[in-house]
Write a protein that holds these residues in place. Structure first.
Motif, mmCIF file in Angstrom:
data_model
loop_
_atom_site.group_PDB
_atom_site.id
_atom_site.type_symbol
_atom_site.label_atom_id
_atom_site.label_comp_id
_atom_site.label_asym_id
_atom_site.label_seq_id
_atom_site.Cartn_x
_atom_site.Cartn_y
_atom_site.Cartn_z
ATOM 1 N N ALA A 115 8.313 3.659 10.608
ATOM 2 C CA ALA A 115 7.642 4.908 10.240
ATOM 3 C C ALA A 115 7.846 5.973 11.317
ATOM 4 O O ALA A 115 8.113 7.143 11.004
ATOM 5 N N ALA A 116 7.733 5.586 12.579
ATOM 6 C CA ALA A 116 7.906 6.551 13.666
ATOM 7 C C ALA A 116 9.324 7.118 13.678
ATOM 8 O O ALA A 116 9.523 8.330 13.846
ATOM 9 N N VAL A 117 10.312 6.250 13.487
ATOM 10 C CA VAL A 117 11.713 6.703 13.459
ATOM 11 C C VAL A 117 11.944 7.644 12.290
ATOM 12 O O VAL A 117 12.528 8.729 12.439
ATOM 13 N N HIS A 118 11.491 7.251 11.104
ATOM 14 C CA HIS A 118 11.713 8.086 9.926
ATOM 15 C C HIS A 118 11.039 9.447 10.063
ATOM 16 O O HIS A 118 11.645 10.485 9.754
ATOM 17 N N LEU A 119 9.802 9.454 10.515
ATOM 18 C CA LEU A 119 9.093 10.725 10.657
ATOM 19 C C LEU A 119 9.753 11.624 11.697
ATOM 20 O O LEU A 119 9.780 12.853 11.543
ATOM 21 N N ARG A 120 10.301 11.013 12.743
ATOM 22 C CA ARG A 120 10.998 11.790 13.780
ATOM 23 C C ARG A 120 12.137 12.594 13.189
ATOM 24 O O ARG A 120 12.419 13.728 13.625
ATOM 25 N N PHE A 121 12.792 12.046 12.156
ATOM 26 C CA PHE A 121 13.955 12.713 11.586
ATOM 27 C C PHE A 121 13.672 13.309 10.202
ATOM 28 O O PHE A 121 14.593 13.548 9.416
ATOM 29 N N GLY A 122 12.404 13.550 9.926
ATOM 30 C CA GLY A 122 12.035 14.265 8.706
ATOM 31 C C GLY A 122 12.178 13.475 7.435
ATOM 32 O O GLY A 122 12.381 14.056 6.356
ATOM 33 N N LEU A 123 12.053 12.161 7.528
ATOM 34 C CA LEU A 123 12.143 11.284 6.366
ATOM 35 C C LEU A 123 10.759 10.754 6.010
ATOM 36 O O LEU A 123 9.847 10.764 6.844
ATOM 37 N N PRO A 124 10.580 10.262 4.780
ATOM 38 C CA PRO A 124 9.321 9.570 4.462
ATOM 39 C C PRO A 124 9.142 8.371 5.396
ATOM 40 O O PRO A 124 10.130 7.802 5.875
#
Length: 202
Positions: A115-124
């Protein structure tokens, strides 16, 4: 009476970021750390042929290639495929039988990091069930070829565990293990290509 807090589990990255493994913040996630880490984590516990370990970074590139081959995917979907094993830049690549022994604690940490990785790059925070299944299919196909080309499995053994790939052949994939710096560079390059397709400027 006060309740004791769980100890922090910090990991210091080469970028200088300090990532809390139990409560990771997207603000502490950097692509350079992901690429560096994944390029130095060995698939199959290092039990592969070749002069170099077969890295998770190279595996991610192959999975994303297979994913694109079978799907008319958006750039965002491709980015999720490329990043599908991103948590392993922090927690390593644990073989499936050992994951089963460790149990739910590993999966909890893995999901928080995802979740942290995805949110960092503007993903769900997490892929949809449909997308997750498509990425898993590509992952399983990659595992079949890794098993037979690099990890000493016979085709019959690999077929038992991963099924028989259809519609794609070994010569369509870069299976020779890359040196770590090459895997790191190619991972970053593919990330940049996808981000450009998403209209994201560095």
């Amino acid at each position: 009476m006060t309740t004791a807090k769980a100890p922090r589990a910090w990991q210091r990255m080469l970028s200088g970021r300090r990532l809390d493994l139990l409560d990771p913040s997207p603000l502490d996630v950097e692509l350079t750390d992901i690429a560096h880490g994944l390029a130095r984590v060995a698939r199959w516990n290092g039990q592969t042929s070749g002069d170099h370990a077969f890295s998770v970074a190279q595996h991610c590139l192959i999975v994303e290639t297979i994913f694109r081959h079978f799907n008319d995917a958006t750039p965002g979907d491709c980015l999720m495929a490329l990043l599908h094993d991103a948590p392993e830049y922090v927690i390593g690549d644990m073989i499936s039988p050992f994951k089963a022994v460790v149990g739910g604690g590993y999966k909890t940490v893995e999901k928080r990091l995802e979740a942290a990785v995805h949110l960092r790059f503007g993903l769900p925070p997490h892929p949809s069930r449909e997308l997750k299944d498509k990425i898993k299919k590509a992952d399983t196909i990659a595992a079949y070829f890794e098993a037979t080309v690099l990890a000493g499995f016979t085709p019959a053994e690999a077929q038992k565990f991963f099924g028989q790939p259809r519609g794609i052949t070994r010569d369509m994939l870069s299976m020779d293990p890359f040196p770590a710096l090459e895997a790191q560079r190619l991972f970053c390059e593919r990330f940049a290509e996808i981000e450009a397709a998403r209209g994201v400027t560095p």
